[in-house]
Design a protein around this motif. Sequence first.
Motif, PDB file in Angstrom:
ATOM      1  N   VAL A  24       0.847  -1.187   0.000  1.00  0.00           N
ATOM      2  CA  VAL A  24       0.000   0.000   0.000  1.00  0.00           C
ATOM      3  C   VAL A  24       0.887   1.243   0.000  1.00  0.00           C
ATOM      4  CG1 VAL A  24      -1.837   1.281   1.156  1.00  0.00           C
ATOM      5  CG2 VAL A  24      -1.787  -1.230   1.283  1.00  0.00           C
ATOM      6  N   GLU A  25       0.643   2.075  -0.982  1.00  0.00           N
ATOM      7  CA  GLU A  25       1.433   3.301  -1.151  1.00  0.00           C
ATOM      8  C   GLU A  25       0.569   4.301  -1.905  1.00  0.00           C
ATOM      9  OE1 GLU A  25       3.825   6.020  -0.826  1.00  0.00           O
ATOM     10  OE2 GLU A  25       4.869   4.212  -0.132  1.00  0.00           O
ATOM     11  N   ASN A  26       0.707   5.583  -1.604  1.00  0.00           N
ATOM     12  CA  ASN A  26      -0.085   6.572  -2.348  1.00  0.00           C
ATOM     13  C   ASN A  26       0.752   7.456  -3.262  1.00  0.00           C
ATOM     14  OD1 ASN A  26       1.077   8.336  -0.566  1.00  0.00           O
ATOM     15  ND2 ASN A  26      -0.810   9.011   0.401  1.00  0.00           N
ATOM     16  N   ASN A  27       2.048   7.167  -3.372  1.00  0.00           N
ATOM     17  CA  ASN A  27       2.951   7.925  -4.228  1.00  0.00           C
ATOM     18  C   ASN A  27       3.091   7.182  -5.562  1.00  0.00           C
ATOM     19  OD1 ASN A  27       5.653   8.362  -5.440  1.00  0.00           O
ATOM     20  ND2 ASN A  27       5.911   9.818  -3.769  1.00  0.00           N
ATOM     21  N   LYS A  28       2.746   7.863  -6.656  1.00  0.00           N
ATOM     22  CA  LYS A  28       2.758   7.218  -7.982  1.00  0.00           C
ATOM     23  C   LYS A  28       4.141   6.680  -8.362  1.00  0.00           C
ATOM     24  CE  LYS A  28       1.568   8.098 -12.774  1.00  0.00           C
ATOM     25  NZ  LYS A  28       0.693   7.302 -13.434  1.00  0.00           N
ATOM     26  N   ALA A  29       5.200   7.459  -8.099  1.00  0.00           N
ATOM     27  CA  ALA A  29       6.557   6.999  -8.419  1.00  0.00           C
ATOM     28  C   ALA A  29       6.905   5.755  -7.611  1.00  0.00           C
ATOM     29  CB  ALA A  29       7.571   8.112  -8.163  1.00  0.00           C
ATOM     30  N   ALA A  30       6.476   5.716  -6.358  1.00  0.00           N
ATOM     31  CA  ALA A  30       6.736   4.549  -5.512  1.00  0.00           C
ATOM     32  C   ALA A  30       5.985   3.329  -6.040  1.00  0.00           C
ATOM     33  CB  ALA A  30       6.341   4.849  -4.072  1.00  0.00           C
ATOM     34  N   ILE A  31       4.755   3.514  -6.467  1.00  0.00           N
ATOM     35  CA  ILE A  31       3.969   2.404  -7.031  1.00  0.00           C
ATOM     36  C   ILE A  31       4.678   1.813  -8.246  1.00  0.00           C
ATOM     37  CG2 ILE A  31       1.829   1.872  -8.311  1.00  0.00           C
ATOM     38  CD1 ILE A  31       1.343   1.920  -5.338  1.00  0.00           C
ATOM     39  N   GLU A  32       5.172   2.668  -9.117  1.00  0.00           N
ATOM     40  CA  GLU A  32       5.910   2.178 -10.293  1.00  0.00           C
ATOM     41  C   GLU A  32       7.170   1.433  -9.879  1.00  0.00           C
ATOM     42  OE1 GLU A  32       4.554   2.120 -13.277  1.00  0.00           O
ATOM     43  OE2 GLU A  32       2.845   3.089 -12.290  1.00  0.00           O
ATOM     44  N   CYS A  33       7.833   1.920  -8.834  1.00  0.00           N
ATOM     45  CA  CYS A  33       9.038   1.262  -8.322  1.00  0.00           C
ATOM     46  C   CYS A  33       8.691  -0.120  -7.756  1.00  0.00           C
ATOM     47  CB  CYS A  33       9.684   2.148  -7.259  1.00  0.00           C
ATOM     48  SG  CYS A  33      11.277   1.558  -6.683  1.00  0.00           S
ATOM     49  N   ILE A  34       7.620  -0.206  -6.986  1.00  0.00           N
ATOM     50  CA  ILE A  34       7.183  -1.497  -6.429  1.00  0.00           C
ATOM     51  C   ILE A  34       6.900  -2.483  -7.560  1.00  0.00           C
ATOM     52  CG2 ILE A  34       5.351  -2.700  -5.165  1.00  0.00           C
ATOM     53  CD1 ILE A  34       4.994  -0.006  -3.570  1.00  0.00           C
ATOM     54  N   LYS A  35       6.154  -2.040  -8.555  1.00  0.00           N
ATOM     55  CA  LYS A  35       5.818  -2.924  -9.677  1.00  0.00           C
ATOM     56  C   LYS A  35       7.077  -3.389 -10.410  1.00  0.00           C
ATOM     57  CE  LYS A  35       1.137  -1.184 -10.447  1.00  0.00           C
ATOM     58  NZ  LYS A  35       0.257  -0.412 -11.333  1.00  0.00           N
ATOM     59  N   ALA A  36       8.024  -2.479 -10.616  1.00  0.00           N
ATOM     60  CA  ALA A  36       9.281  -2.846 -11.280  1.00  0.00           C
ATOM     61  C   ALA A  36      10.056  -3.860 -10.436  1.00  0.00           C
ATOM     62  CB  ALA A  36      10.120  -1.594 -11.544  1.00  0.00           C
ATOM     63  N   ASN A  37      10.104  -3.647  -9.126  1.00  0.00           N
ATOM     64  CA  ASN A  37      10.830  -4.570  -8.244  1.00  0.00           C
ATOM     65  C   ASN A  37      10.156  -5.939  -8.175  1.00  0.00           C
ATOM     66  OD1 ASN A  37      12.986  -2.891  -7.624  1.00  0.00           O
ATOM     67  ND2 ASN A  37      11.914  -1.930  -5.924  1.00  0.00           N
ATOM     68  N   LEU A  38       8.845  -5.970  -8.208  1.00  0.00           N
ATOM     69  CA  LEU A  38       8.142  -7.257  -8.243  1.00  0.00           C
ATOM     70  C   LEU A  38       8.439  -8.005  -9.538  1.00  0.00           C
ATOM     71  CD1 LEU A  38       4.759  -6.180  -6.651  1.00  0.00           C
ATOM     72  CD2 LEU A  38       6.350  -7.877  -5.711  1.00  0.00           C
ATOM     73  N   LYS A  39       8.574  -7.265 -10.637  1.00  0.00           N
ATOM     74  CA  LYS A  39       8.908  -7.886 -11.924  1.00  0.00           C
ATOM     75  C   LYS A  39      10.345  -8.425 -11.902  1.00  0.00           C
ATOM     76  CE  LYS A  39       8.692  -7.131 -16.855  1.00  0.00           C
ATOM     77  NZ  LYS A  39       8.401  -6.221 -17.950  1.00  0.00           N
ATOM     78  N   ILE A  40      11.270  -7.619 -11.385  1.00  0.00           N
ATOM     79  CA  ILE A  40      12.681  -8.024 -11.298  1.00  0.00           C
ATOM     80  C   ILE A  40      12.822  -9.321 -10.501  1.00  0.00           C
ATOM     81  CG2 ILE A  40      14.910  -7.425 -10.199  1.00  0.00           C
ATOM     82  CD1 ILE A  40      14.212  -4.454 -10.855  1.00  0.00           C
ATOM     83  N   THR A  41      12.052  -9.436  -9.423  1.00  0.00           N
ATOM     84  CA  THR A  41      12.176 -10.572  -8.510  1.00  0.00           C
ATOM     85  C   THR A  41      11.260 -11.747  -8.867  1.00  0.00           C
ATOM     86  OG1 THR A  41      10.559  -9.551  -7.025  1.00  0.00           O
ATOM     87  CG2 THR A  41      12.901  -9.125  -6.570  1.00  0.00           C
ATOM     88  N   ASN A  42      10.440 -11.582  -9.894  1.00  0.00           N
ATOM     89  CA  ASN A  42       9.490 -12.621 -10.301  1.00  0.00           C
ATOM     90  C   ASN A  42       8.519 -12.996  -9.173  1.00  0.00           C
ATOM     91  OD1 ASN A  42      10.420 -13.001 -13.009  1.00  0.00           O
ATOM     92  ND2 ASN A  42      12.188 -14.060 -12.146  1.00  0.00           N
ATOM     93  N   LEU A  43       8.115 -12.002  -8.377  1.00  0.00           N
ATOM     94  CA  LEU A  43       7.214 -12.250  -7.257  1.00  0.00           C
ATOM     95  C   LEU A  43       5.846 -11.590  -7.448  1.00  0.00           C
ATOM     96  CD1 LEU A  43       9.812 -11.777  -4.373  1.00  0.00           C
ATOM     97  CD2 LEU A  43       8.826 -13.941  -5.175  1.00  0.00           C
ATOM     98  N   ALA A  44       5.597 -11.040  -8.614  1.00  0.00           N
ATOM     99  CA  ALA A  44       4.358 -10.291  -8.861  1.00  0.00           C
ATOM    100  C   ALA A  44       3.107 -11.153  -8.710  1.00  0.00           C
ATOM    101  CB  ALA A  44       4.398  -9.646 -10.241  1.00  0.00           C
TER     102      ALA A  44
END
Length: 188
Positions: free
Chosen positions: A70-90
């Motif tokens: 849970v995050e309300n910062n758009k840049a942070a949301i994009e970062c979370i999504k990118a990190n989930l993709k990098i780690t294959n945990l999405a």
Amino acid sequence: MRVIAGKAKRLQLKTISGLDTRPTTDRIKETLFNILAQDLVDCDFLDLFSGSGAIGIEALSRGAKAAVFVENNKAAIECIKANLKITNLADSAMVLMMDIMAAVQYAEKNGKVFDIIFMDPPYDKGLEKTILEYLEHSSIMYYNTIVVVEASLDTDFSYLEDSNLEVYRTKEYKTNKHVFIQKREDTN
């Protein structure tokens, strides 16, 4: 910043530029997860004020069944999504871009219950108090749900003495601390 252990071990994570977030250092993250180790496997993990998502991703890497970020910062949301993709945990994650209280209410309406709730709100603004006062009566917590609050060393949790939540452990570091909280056993 990297994933310390588990199936995504050693993978580098993206961080958010600017001063709006404070990534938890690897050393502090390792200490936190050593404390939580026996409770992580197959748990449902809630990461409030997720920032880059590093804490929830570490939980997933170490065996959590699912994590909600849970995050309300758009840049942070994009970062979370990118990190989930990098780690294959999405596939084990849900990312919510919304206010923390709205997210908790969303989880209640959808029957979610979490084994571990981690929050790292901006320091010294009293946000953890507001959230804890709500969580004390929330259906997203079991009696054995562990709530971990990352806070400044000066943050006072004595108000919990008059609640059905109790601090059962505090781990202090040089600049901050982790406070471990659960519901009192003698309350309804």
